[in-house]
Design a protein around this motif. Structure first.
Motif, mmCIF file in Angstrom:
data_model
loop_
_atom_site.group_PDB
_atom_site.id
_atom_site.type_symbol
_atom_site.label_atom_id
_atom_site.label_comp_id
_atom_site.label_asym_id
_atom_site.label_seq_id
_atom_site.Cartn_x
_atom_site.Cartn_y
_atom_site.Cartn_z
ATOM 1 N N VAL A 67 0.910 -0.978 -0.047
ATOM 2 C CA VAL A 67 0.012 -0.137 -0.240
ATOM 3 C C VAL A 67 0.796 1.588 -0.223
ATOM 4 O O VAL A 67 0.307 2.448 -0.778
ATOM 5 C CB VAL A 67 -0.416 -0.246 1.022
ATOM 6 C CG1 VAL A 67 -1.774 1.363 1.535
ATOM 7 C CG2 VAL A 67 -1.908 -1.182 1.311
ATOM 8 N N MET A 68 1.728 1.440 0.962
ATOM 9 C CA MET A 68 2.709 2.110 0.998
ATOM 10 C C MET A 68 3.910 2.363 0.025
ATOM 11 O O MET A 68 4.169 3.530 -0.291
ATOM 12 C CB MET A 68 3.294 2.292 2.030
ATOM 13 C CG MET A 68 2.284 2.513 2.960
ATOM 14 S SD MET A 68 3.913 2.820 4.943
ATOM 15 C CE MET A 68 4.029 4.439 5.198
ATOM 16 N N GLU A 99 -10.023 4.659 8.856
ATOM 17 C CA GLU A 99 -10.848 5.078 8.021
ATOM 18 C C GLU A 99 -10.837 6.913 8.415
ATOM 19 O O GLU A 99 -10.589 7.179 7.435
ATOM 20 C CB GLU A 99 -12.814 4.351 7.217
ATOM 21 C CG GLU A 99 -12.657 4.730 6.336
ATOM 22 C CD GLU A 99 -12.456 4.765 4.727
ATOM 23 O OE1 GLU A 99 -12.194 4.804 4.150
ATOM 24 O OE2 GLU A 99 -11.322 3.204 4.910
ATOM 25 N N ARG A 100 -11.429 6.344 9.431
ATOM 26 C CA ARG A 100 -11.849 7.666 9.888
ATOM 27 C C ARG A 100 -10.483 8.553 10.425
ATOM 28 O O ARG A 100 -10.342 9.730 10.661
ATOM 29 C CB ARG A 100 -12.953 7.934 11.565
ATOM 30 C CG ARG A 100 -13.952 7.752 11.503
ATOM 31 C CD ARG A 100 -14.540 8.632 10.631
ATOM 32 N NE ARG A 100 -16.396 7.566 9.835
ATOM 33 C CZ ARG A 100 -17.246 7.954 10.364
ATOM 34 N NH1 ARG A 100 -17.755 8.123 12.065
ATOM 35 N NH2 ARG A 100 -18.440 7.684 9.383
ATOM 36 N N LEU A 101 -9.672 8.242 10.627
ATOM 37 C CA LEU A 101 -8.459 9.003 11.656
ATOM 38 C C LEU A 101 -7.850 9.441 10.705
ATOM 39 O O LEU A 101 -7.919 8.949 9.055
ATOM 40 C CB LEU A 101 -7.281 7.422 11.883
ATOM 41 C CG LEU A 101 -7.436 6.593 12.872
ATOM 42 C CD1 LEU A 101 -5.973 5.584 13.518
ATOM 43 C CD2 LEU A 101 -7.244 7.743 14.449
ATOM 44 N N ARG A 102 -7.406 10.224 10.957
ATOM 45 C CA ARG A 102 -6.523 11.001 9.833
ATOM 46 C C ARG A 102 -5.337 11.253 10.562
ATOM 47 O O ARG A 102 -5.366 12.576 11.904
ATOM 48 C CB ARG A 102 -7.798 12.618 9.628
ATOM 49 C CG ARG A 102 -8.590 12.639 8.700
ATOM 50 C CD ARG A 102 -8.114 12.710 6.924
ATOM 51 N NE ARG A 102 -8.879 12.055 6.314
ATOM 52 C CZ ARG A 102 -9.199 10.305 6.252
ATOM 53 N NH1 ARG A 102 -9.613 10.012 6.432
ATOM 54 N NH2 ARG A 102 -11.033 11.382 4.576
ATOM 55 N N PRO A 103 -4.368 11.691 10.132
ATOM 56 C CA PRO A 103 -3.039 11.528 11.276
ATOM 57 C C PRO A 103 -2.948 13.142 11.100
ATOM 58 O O PRO A 103 -2.918 14.136 10.605
ATOM 59 C CB PRO A 103 -1.860 11.164 10.522
ATOM 60 C CG PRO A 103 -2.769 11.251 9.146
ATOM 61 C CD PRO A 103 -3.810 10.609 9.482
ATOM 62 N N GLY A 122 -0.132 4.460 4.784
ATOM 63 C CA GLY A 122 0.247 3.602 5.756
ATOM 64 C C GLY A 122 -1.230 3.281 6.568
ATOM 65 O O GLY A 122 -0.833 1.824 7.563
ATOM 66 N N LEU A 123 -1.938 4.157 6.886
ATOM 67 C CA LEU A 123 -2.989 3.857 7.690
ATOM 68 C C LEU A 123 -4.117 2.857 6.764
ATOM 69 O O LEU A 123 -4.501 1.649 7.701
ATOM 70 C CB LEU A 123 -4.116 5.095 7.876
ATOM 71 C CG LEU A 123 -3.753 5.689 9.269
ATOM 72 C CD1 LEU A 123 -4.778 7.257 8.956
ATOM 73 C CD2 LEU A 123 -3.250 5.491 10.233
ATOM 74 N N VAL A 124 -4.001 3.031 5.788
ATOM 75 C CA VAL A 124 -4.551 1.811 4.923
ATOM 76 C C VAL A 124 -3.978 0.432 5.029
ATOM 77 O O VAL A 124 -4.111 -0.639 5.548
ATOM 78 C CB VAL A 124 -4.973 2.205 3.728
ATOM 79 C CG1 VAL A 124 -5.704 0.890 2.930
ATOM 80 C CG2 VAL A 124 -5.502 3.542 3.578
ATOM 81 N N GLY A 125 -2.370 0.619 5.559
ATOM 82 C CA GLY A 125 -1.619 -0.493 5.770
ATOM 83 C C GLY A 125 -2.558 -1.625 7.295
ATOM 84 O O GLY A 125 -1.879 -2.297 7.352
ATOM 85 N N ALA A 126 -1.933 -0.366 8.115
ATOM 86 C CA ALA A 126 -1.738 -0.958 9.406
ATOM 87 C C ALA A 126 -3.437 -1.102 9.730
ATOM 88 O O ALA A 126 -4.052 -2.199 10.054
ATOM 89 C CB ALA A 126 -2.255 0.567 10.054
ATOM 90 N N GLY A 127 -4.362 -0.728 8.767
ATOM 91 C CA GLY A 127 -5.764 -1.346 8.894
ATOM 92 C C GLY A 127 -5.805 -2.906 8.104
ATOM 93 O O GLY A 127 -6.650 -3.512 9.110
ATOM 94 N N PHE A 128 -5.369 -2.690 7.201
ATOM 95 C CA PHE A 128 -4.886 -4.692 6.772
ATOM 96 C C PHE A 128 -4.265 -5.414 7.839
ATOM 97 O O PHE A 128 -4.861 -6.485 8.209
ATOM 98 C CB PHE A 128 -3.967 -4.380 5.831
ATOM 99 C CG PHE A 128 -4.875 -4.102 4.012
ATOM 100 C CD1 PHE A 128 -5.730 -5.158 4.795
ATOM 101 C CD2 PHE A 128 -4.467 -3.280 3.307
ATOM 102 C CE1 PHE A 128 -6.522 -5.309 2.916
ATOM 103 C CE2 PHE A 128 -5.194 -3.228 1.332
ATOM 104 C CZ PHE A 128 -6.095 -4.091 2.105
ATOM 105 N N ALA A 129 -3.062 -4.910 8.627
ATOM 106 C CA ALA A 129 -2.855 -5.309 9.200
ATOM 107 C C ALA A 129 -3.640 -5.551 9.823
ATOM 108 O O ALA A 129 -3.609 -7.266 11.245
ATOM 109 C CB ALA A 129 -1.722 -4.978 9.943
ATOM 110 N N ALA A 130 -4.446 -4.741 10.825
ATOM 111 C CA ALA A 130 -5.710 -5.423 12.361
ATOM 112 C C ALA A 130 -5.846 -6.201 11.657
ATOM 113 O O ALA A 130 -6.534 -7.329 12.202
ATOM 114 C CB ALA A 130 -6.256 -3.912 12.783
ATOM 115 N N ALA A 131 -6.865 -6.016 10.418
ATOM 116 C CA ALA A 131 -7.550 -7.390 9.841
ATOM 117 C C ALA A 131 -7.356 -8.705 9.732
ATOM 118 O O ALA A 131 -8.046 -9.412 10.366
ATOM 119 C CB ALA A 131 -8.162 -6.692 8.167
#
Lengths: 554, 407
Positions: A438-439, A544-548, A477-486
């Motif tokens: 993703v990154m 999804e909501r997180l905005r760094p 990175g957030l999308v990636g973290a989301g994947f990792a969590a999933a």
């Protein structure tokens, strides 16, 4: 390694130190938690009597059945990848290009299939397209149901990886083509699609490896003799302890994965194009007019059929009791002691799952983020190797990794076999490739002239990184973290065969319940699956909501 | 082209400049901290690992126990001692299969009575667990192994993994269960893999309940039986062994060819067979390979509970799986390991096994819970096979079965 925009005034010592950390941490991670265990178990297999022997390799190549297994593994993965891309690209399109009500919920919801245990997905698919399926079409045992299941699982991978880049593609490029007289189709195929290629290739590589190492789907939905290399390695290792043959098969599998990855990285290298990435708000349009509405509607129907009907089956079964509809199974889950066999309330499983997901995403983001810097900015052959190396866990048999852990992580500080930390660590191993996928394409797509322009305007290298690169990369990175969590919530892939301390997570609870006879147990397994779906959906929504903080709207 | 994406108000000034490091480099301290974290976690492990456990029990106890073991062959010592387990303390790691790890709560009384800090390690399905134990022989995963059956017994015994221990409670064990005379492993429970039938379905179809394996060859049961692939499933393997025990090397493959001709359904695991293919859960086959303990479970785990179990067991089709427990060589808390085996044979655990783990207690004095008396029976004459025979032929049989049924 990092391109020329870093001027000489960063003194070289600090530069070298930073570089070795950036390269060293991912490298150390993969070396200790992947290469070492996997080579240990393969080495053990190749030394059956203390003497190095390659007989097993010859045996594998001479065996017609095993050759067939290898061939099937390869082609079903290729076809699964193709089908998934074709089916999911329109989904990526609507979710990245149009604003419509419920989009963020939808984005979170498409990730839910990714986390469901195959045994539960098997129940849903067979209820729909099994021997007595409600669709009246028996696909059980056929290749079609395998392809469907792989598409079901991987849909989100394409939507999120490709959609991530697509939502930042400057729409003016396609508009320019249209103004110059290209039709909608032509503009898409000749302008947009080539620009999306890095992301499509990245998604394809993940979907391919997923299907290449498919295990549960093949066992549960495929005909009894259907086997991938993964299934065969499982049989040889976990059933027969025939380590020489298992090692030979593992080598074959690694070789295949490596081959695919080299093709991919060469392709990636040739195709990397710098783009003028725009904030998503600028790219997306409102879905006014009947045409966009048709496109969105059509996609929603497709998603509904492919993703949400199977999920719906599970939800329905979780509320269908012998006396009609009701929440009895959910109530039973909460009743500790008594007749319910799961003596731990689901909240505990939920807390454990979320804790693991948090730790796993943290490790994955750390390792994957650093690796993306190397892979994304690097242009050398080394960075390509690095990329392929970190992808390997996704394409390696879970049994090989699990048994590798068992015989290698048993000494000194590395004695993790009975430590809970091994569980999120194993999750991270599988999640890192997602983060990179993703990154890295996003980093590669950053127009270097932006950096140059900023530098000309007086921004130091640090400032350039912060103002130009970070906003774009952080979102990815957030999308990636989301994947990792999933991935962690679903506990699949390389984590299925690690010996572990007895910690109850949501998927483990599902396995426990569905492995017992009795209507209540089955119903509670379905209820637990729905809880897992809900937890995942909520986590995805939050991500999804997180905005760094200060990184804007990318 | 010059527009910088994101929030790009170019604030300048000394303060800003001092603060800003390239954010990517700012990650560096985070990385270092996490690296330390990882190492710290590693340290944690070490202190909790069996290797570094300090054995609190006096060594004399261990020595006495060892002597007891050495003299078991004399069998003159009292075997009827039923003294409560002594307080032994220390740490103990029990390696078990996934199915048993689900009922860890059953271990609570042991922890309370003996003060032993017992940890459970889940090793996967039985086959995976057995092979993991063999692979880690030189650096054992735990102190005690539980949850392997007679289909894997010889494989384990060949590897010389266990410290023999004859529990004072072992005297009660029937000889047909305690098949290891040296007590390297102790039989603690058994279960029977049998064909289960859906009563309603058979009645509606006007079909008789099959009584023997031979009945399954009859045309009226065509397409009526679903089994698990023995290559991937433990009950599937047990059922295959039942047919070998019944028909012998000469006849068993003929039987399977007949079953194949009779459209036997093969699926990969118990879950699919039971919850998808079996007619009781909406599938098409009224006959499924499951356990003798499944019919009572259909009563206990139903709401409301039926008067009569909706399913029954074909007793002639049963294969007996005996489960064992054994102390792994390399344990450093032998007293606790022995206490665990003693306790395993007491009613404190034995009486809980049927309704929680769906097996029958090996201790014949343990009363069965009511549903097990009302809704099933312990098959009187189940099929059995010598574990050594199974170990010697398992791979070949599986290959032959594969060729006969699936190819």
């Amino acid at each position: 390694m990092i391109r020329g925009f870093i001027p000489a005034r960063i003194d070289s010592l600090r530069w070298i130190a930073a570089r070795s950390v950036v390269v060293g941490i991912p490298l150390g991670f993969i070396a200790i938690f992947f290469l070492y265990p996997v080579t240990s178990i393969i080495w053990r297999g190749l030394n059956p009597d203390g003497i190095l022997s390659f007989d097993a390799l010859g045996e594998v190549f001479a065996d017609g059945d095993l050759r067939q297994v290898a061939w099937f593994t390869l082609w079903q993965a290729a076809v699964s990848t193709l089908v998934t891309i074709v089916v999911a690209l329109p989904g990526a399109y609507i979710m990245s290009q149009y604003r419509f009500r419920g989009r963020s919920v939808l984005r979170a919801a498409v990730t839910v299939p990714l986390i469901l245990p195959t045994v539960v997905v098997g129940v849903a698919f067979l209820a729909l397209a099994g021997p007595r399926g409600s669709l009246g079409l028996d696909l059980a045992g056929s290749i079609w149901i395998i392809l469907l299941a792989h598409t079901f699982y991987n849909y989100a991978v394409v939507v999120r990886t490709v959609g991530g880049l697509w939502s930042h593609l400057d729409p003016r490029m396609e508009q320019a083509a249209r103004v110059l007289g290209a039709g909608r189709m032509r503009a898409f195929f000749e302008v947009t699609l080539p620009l999306l290629r890095p992301a499509i290739a990245a998604a394809a590589s993940i979907v391919f490896l997923f299907s290449f190492t498919s295990f549960g789907v093949i066992l549960i939905l495929g005909a009894p003799r259907r086997a991938t290399l993964e299934v065969e390695i499982f049989r040889q290792t976990a059933q027969f302890l025939n380590l020489p043959i298992a090692a030979a098969l593992a080598i074959l599998q690694l070789f295949g994965v490596f081959l695919i990855l080299s093709v991919y990285s060469r392709y990636q290298e040739r195709r990397a194009i710098e783009l003028n990435l725009r904030p998503a708000e600028e790219v997306e349009r409102s879905a006014a007019g009947w045409k966009p509405k048709m496109v969105i509607g059509g996609n929603l129907v497709l998603m509904g059929l492919l993703l949400f009907v199977p999920l719906g089956v599970l939800i329905r079964r979780s509320v269908t009791t012998s006396t009609g509809l009701g929440l009895d199974f959910y109530r039973n889950l909460n009743q500790s002691g008594g007749r319910t066999t799961l003596a731990v309330p689901p909240t505990e499983a939920m807390v454990n799952s979320l804790l693991f997901a948090l730790v796993a995403s943290f490790i994955a983001l750390l390792v994957g983020g650093l690796a993306s810097i190397v892979v994304g900015y690097g242009r050398s052959r080394w960075s390509r190797w690095f990329d392929s190396l970190l992808m390997l866990p996704l394409g390696t048999s879970a049994v090989t990794v699990g048994f590798g852990f068992l015989i290698s992580l048993d000494k000194g500080v590395l004695n993790l076999r009975t430590n809970w930390f091994l569980i999120p660590l194993a999750h991270a191993l599988v999640a890192v490739p997602f983060v990179i996928r993703v990154m890295a394409p996003m980093i590669r797509s950053i127009d270097n002239r932006l950096r140059e322009a900023a530098a000309v305007l007086g921004a130091g290298p640090v400032r350039v990184g912060r103002e130009i690169d970070l906003p774009i990369v952080a979102r990815a990175g957030l999308v990636g973290a989301g994947f990792a969590a999933a991935i962690s919530l679903g506990e699949f892939g390389a984590t299925a065969f690690i010996v572990r301390p007895n910690v109850l997570t949501l998927p483990v609870a599902i396995f426990r319940l569905i492995g017992r006879p009795g209507e209540l147990n089955f119903g509670m397994a379905m209820a637990m699956s729905v809880i897992l779906m809900a937890v995942t959906g909520i986590v995805m929504m939050l991500v999804e909501r997180l905005r760094p903080g200060d990184v804007g709207t990318f | 082209m010059t527009k910088v994406p994101g929030k790009t108000t170019l604030k300048s000034g000394a303060h800003e400049r001092r603060r800003s490091r390239n954010v990517l480099w700012r990650l560096v301290p985070v990385l270092v901290v996490s690296a330390f974290l990882a190492v710290a976690c590693g340290d944690d492990t070490e202190t909790s690992s069996p290797e570094t456990t300090t054995t609190t029990a006096p060594t004399t106890v261990a020595t006495t126990a060892a002597t007891t073991v050495a003299t078991t062959t004399a069998t003159t010592e009292a075997t009827t001692t039923t003294a409560p387990p002594p307080v032994v303390g220390g740490e103990l790691t029990l390696v078990t299969n996934n199915a048993f790890s689900t009922v860890e709560y059953l271990m609570e009384p042991f922890r309370a009575e003996t003060g032993v800090d017992l940890q459970l390690i889940a090793g996967g399905d039985v086959g995976s667990m057995v092979n993991q134990i063999i692979l880690t022989k030189d650096s054992p995963l735990g102190d005690v192994l539980y949850g392997f059956d007679n289909t894997f017994l010889s494989r384990l015994l060949e590897e010389d993994l266990f410290i023999p221990y004859r529990s004072p409670m072992a005297g009660v064990l029937p000889a047909e269960l305690q098949i290891d005379p040296e007590y390297r492993v102790t039989a603690v429970d058994f279960g029977d893999v049998c064909i289960n039938y859906d009563k309603q379905f058979l009645a509606d179809a006007g079909l008789a309940v099959p009584e023997t394996l031979d009945d399954l060859r009859k045309p009226e049961y065509s397409g009526m039986l679903v089994i698990q692939n023995p290559l991937t499933s433990s009950p599937g393997l047990a059922f295959m062994l039942a047919t070998i025990a019944e028909y012998g090397e000469e006849g068993w493959l003929d039987f399977w060819e007949d079953l194949r001709a009779n459209d036997v359904q093969v699926v990969s695991g118990w879950e699919e067979a039971y919850y998808t293919n079996w007619s009781l859960y909406g599938g098409g086959q009224p006959l499924v390979v499951s356990y003798a303990s499944s019919p009572p479970a259909e009563v206990v785990f139903a709401d409301p509970q039926p008067e009569v179990a909706p399913s029954g067991v074909v007793e002639e089709s049963c294969f007996r799986q005996i489960e064992f427990i054994g102390i792994l060589k390399g344990t450093d808390n032998l007293p606790a390991a022995q206490a665990l085996i003693d306790w395993w044979l007491t009613d404190s655990l034995q009486a809980e096994l049927p309704l929680n783990y769906f097996v029958f207690p090996a201790n014949p004095n343990t009363p069965l819970p009511d549903p097990f008396i009302e809704h099933t029976s312990i098959p009187a004459d189940p099929h059995i096979l010598d574990p050594e025979l199974i170990a010697a032929n398992r791979e070949r049989w599986l290959d032959e079965w594969d060729s006969a049924v699936l190819r």
